[in-house]
Design an enzyme around this catalytic site. Sequence first.
Site, mmCIF file in Angstrom:
data_model
loop_
_atom_site.group_PDB
_atom_site.id
_atom_site.type_symbol
_atom_site.label_atom_id
_atom_site.label_comp_id
_atom_site.label_asym_id
_atom_site.label_seq_id
_atom_site.Cartn_x
_atom_site.Cartn_y
_atom_site.Cartn_z
ATOM 1 N N ASP A 12 29.204 9.193 37.444
ATOM 2 C CA ASP A 12 28.601 10.067 38.453
ATOM 3 C C ASP A 12 29.656 10.637 39.393
ATOM 4 O O ASP A 12 29.511 11.740 39.907
ATOM 5 C CB ASP A 12 27.574 9.295 39.286
ATOM 6 C CG ASP A 12 26.293 9.022 38.513
ATOM 7 O OD1 ASP A 12 26.053 9.701 37.501
ATOM 8 O OD2 ASP A 12 25.535 8.109 38.921
ATOM 9 N N HIS A 71 25.967 49.640 5.564
ATOM 10 C CA HIS A 71 26.905 48.517 5.645
ATOM 11 C C HIS A 71 27.871 48.576 4.461
ATOM 12 O O HIS A 71 29.065 48.353 4.600
ATOM 13 C CB HIS A 71 26.156 47.181 5.607
ATOM 14 C CG HIS A 71 25.557 46.778 6.919
ATOM 15 N ND1 HIS A 71 24.529 47.454 7.500
ATOM 16 C CD2 HIS A 71 25.856 45.752 7.763
ATOM 17 C CE1 HIS A 71 24.200 46.863 8.650
ATOM 18 N NE2 HIS A 71 24.998 45.831 8.832
ATOM 19 N N GLU A 101 19.581 10.764 29.203
ATOM 20 C CA GLU A 101 20.686 11.456 29.881
ATOM 21 C C GLU A 101 21.881 10.494 30.015
ATOM 22 O O GLU A 101 22.987 10.805 29.612
ATOM 23 C CB GLU A 101 20.210 11.906 31.267
ATOM 24 C CG GLU A 101 21.258 12.620 32.096
ATOM 25 C CD GLU A 101 20.816 12.790 33.546
ATOM 26 O OE1 GLU A 101 19.838 12.127 33.964
ATOM 27 O OE2 GLU A 101 21.463 13.572 34.271
ATOM 28 N N HIS A 102 21.626 9.330 30.620
ATOM 29 C CA HIS A 102 22.658 8.301 30.771
ATOM 30 C C HIS A 102 22.284 7.100 29.919
ATOM 31 O O HIS A 102 21.119 6.707 29.881
ATOM 32 C CB HIS A 102 22.745 7.813 32.220
ATOM 33 C CG HIS A 102 23.000 8.884 33.227
ATOM 34 N ND1 HIS A 102 21.992 9.454 33.975
ATOM 35 C CD2 HIS A 102 24.151 9.499 33.618
ATOM 36 C CE1 HIS A 102 22.510 10.370 34.786
ATOM 37 N NE2 HIS A 102 23.813 10.427 34.594
ATOM 38 N N GLN A 109 19.920 4.328 39.403
ATOM 39 C CA GLN A 109 19.202 5.474 38.868
ATOM 40 C C GLN A 109 17.892 5.689 39.612
ATOM 41 O O GLN A 109 17.513 6.817 39.919
ATOM 42 C CB GLN A 109 18.938 5.259 37.381
ATOM 43 C CG GLN A 109 18.308 6.445 36.697
ATOM 44 C CD GLN A 109 19.163 7.674 36.828
ATOM 45 O OE1 GLN A 109 20.391 7.609 36.692
ATOM 46 N NE2 GLN A 109 18.562 8.798 37.150
ATOM 47 N N HIS A 129 17.500 7.887 42.783
ATOM 48 C CA HIS A 129 17.656 9.350 42.748
ATOM 49 C C HIS A 129 16.412 10.063 43.240
ATOM 50 O O HIS A 129 16.488 11.022 44.008
ATOM 51 C CB HIS A 129 17.989 9.829 41.332
ATOM 52 C CG HIS A 129 19.456 9.994 41.109
ATOM 53 N ND1 HIS A 129 20.223 10.851 41.834
ATOM 54 C CD2 HIS A 129 20.302 9.376 40.250
ATOM 55 C CE1 HIS A 129 21.489 10.773 41.427
ATOM 56 N NE2 HIS A 129 21.564 9.876 40.474
#
Lengths: 432, 432
Positions: free
Chosen positions: B356, B415, B322-323, B255, B258
């Site tokens: 991934d 209506h 996220e992960h 990670q 990145h």
Amino acid sequence: MLYYENPLRASWPEILARPVLDSRSFEMQVQQILEEVRAHGDDALFRFTAQFDRATLDRLTVTETEMAAAAGKLTDELKAAIEMAKSNINCFHVAQKQEIAVVETLPGVRCWRKSVAIERIGLYIPGGSAPLFSTILMLGVPAALAGCKEIILCTPPRPDGSVDPAILYTAGLVGIRNIFKVGGAQAIGALAFGTESIGRVDKIFGPGNAYVTLAKQLVSKEGIAIDLPAGPSELVILADASADARFVAADLLSQAEHGPDSQVILVSDSSELLSEVRNEVQVQLTVLSRKNIAEQALKNSRLILVQNLATGLELLNQYAPEHLILNCENAILLAEKVVNAGSVFIGNWSPESAGDYASGTNHTLPTYGYARAYSGVSLDSFVKKITFQELSKEGLQSLGPAIETMAAAEQLDAHKNAVSIRLAALREGVIS
Amino acid sequence: MLYYENPLRASWPEILARPVLDSRSFEMQVQQILEEVRAHGDDALFRFTAQFDRATLDRLTVTETEMAAAAGKLTDELKAAIEMAKSNINCFHVAQKQEIAVVETLPGVRCWRKSVAIERIGLYIPGGSAPLFSTILMLGVPAALAGCKEIILCTPPRPDGSVDPAILYTAGLVGIRNIFKVGGAQAIGALAFGTESIGRVDKIFGPGNAYVTLAKQLVSKEGIAIDLPAGPSELVILADASADARFVAADLLSQAEHGPDSQVILVSDSSELLSEVRNEVQVQLTVLSRKNIAEQALKNSRLILVQNLATGLELLNQYAPEHLILNCENAILLAEKVVNAGSVFIGNWSPESAGDYASGTNHTLPTYGYARAYSGVSLDSFVKKITFQELSKEGLQSLGPAIETMAAAEQLDAHKNAVSIRLAALREGVIS
């Protein structure tokens, strides 16, 4: 009502253009309200409520006593109607529940998705002239089905500090207990940032005026999710000679009464129908309580004659209406060709009002062309779908080499190494 | 790596705080690029491509010849790996297809939802140092399954005007034919507004740098849908004493590589594991090609000792990663208690890299705490769900009175009238 006869395709974008929504003139004001709420919490809420709603409150919370008293103020007929609508909405949304399905993409590689309720949600319900308790059903029923833990409802008080009993009754019916007397952009600020009384939420739902809409948009930039971007409400009707002009006129008016900026478009292959509807609209308009509003909306409404229904469908797909009524002989077949719309009403006996209140479908729908890419509110709107994966040793052995190759090609060594180090351990057999 | 030992709950928000994303400093520049593209179309694209990508192009389109040549430039091993990933992603996403289920909420009131493909979508694929062809699979496979009619891919060219063959090969494999050599905010502008060469789309997908992300956010205010709001990528690992420190370290590094702003957090009830991982990270770091990037990300990474795994789960649910890797003895049971996460990796043999690239789940996931309310990309992201309803005369007769009552209570006469006029016609029996 503007009339167009077989307009050229090149002119469609202009004919179908929506009014430009420009909120820049009051963005500063809304931003200031949000900042005040962020900085001063409840104090700011009391202050804005006095200023905008002309209500001086001792407390923001609706009390148990107020909740208990609400039912007594509604007719039995109204309570039964709300019950019926709730039951249908529940019936339609419960069918949207999804079971967890584990997919084994390779032997030993198990993947699945699980719907998990968004924990804390906020519902904004406008008050003012028309108390939109129907929206509480549309948001509260799926929220309860999803299992949202904390549901907070904000609605502006009336000048005497009370809340319309239909709002309180409906909220109680769907199990909402945290109700606060606060409206406008300040309510959105409270839900987004939290105050002493009101807890911060993860997602905000509900309609509102231009200030509320802009406030939702502004807080969404700070990580609070919102239901949908909003614009004026819209209806397109595609009708052929088989349609009853009185029904078509009534449907157009039901949309036009929403607000002066409502969009109303009738598309037909029958010039007779178009002219009948135009007359019938004038007849029905005279007796409406919201006549002035409807009249303004009608000024921008469009009657479009097309050569055939296929062309009409193309045109309406290009417009991407929030509501679409297909009042044609083969409506059910035409429905299959609808590509862009929020909700579709099929045939002579399906007025938009049915979906607005009680058929079971949701009335929180994408406006302003968003129907090209957005769905209306559904059970999905109250959950997020988390993906899971579990690899066995065998699974990683099958999949690992492909991951290593791809990671290397993307020049992400550490991604590769997370696999390599495991495969090496397996090869060495040092791991049980 | 910052170390926290049994931090008090009150300190969690501070420990788990994400870096503030502030794009104000370049918002003006991005807005200008967008306006240039809107005003000058292809001309602006050629100009910005020369300026930012140092590539002078004759045409923006990737030619058939370039497409055909791509396959020859990839090893068979890489092609096979991409095929395997594609097959797994397809397998997982095809299972997300939903049949139309008609719900009869009352006799004669039939309601259903139908998934309809978003017609025109744009995929943005970053180029530069690492060609992210894996993202083409993650977006292109579900787009094809959904049946999107027009799929446009934009990716920045290299200075010699070419595009990485892995990108072209993968795009071809998933059936994408419209590929344009344009990157950055200018690509987002082209997809949002359309130019002479590039058609306007309804929704834009794909990752990118801060400029691309901001451009997506800006065009989303103008009615173009986007996949997800974006922030730096993140990983939380919850590990107990049973975890292999080498694997945990490798996952953290995968990670960290990145980007310098990547978020990496390890939570454990074992101080031994935490210190072993800390050492192992240093060992593995030395050989990484993206060592400098990973080192920067690690400076802000966190090692958190908790009293037990239940506390660890609470903490990670509050962070909403996220992960999430659960590397614990009872990982599968712990997984049931995950409330906020994008994608979850269960056990010792499920590295994040698997998801991934190739396990089948989608790698486009909610970052920055958005996992509290947003799902990652799935088949749902490429469709909208249109609701339909068809009432028979009997259906309207059953439902009509409830609609009339509710509309009257909301003071929406028109209506109500859309129903009343139909019920009256039925009573009079003038309608067949």
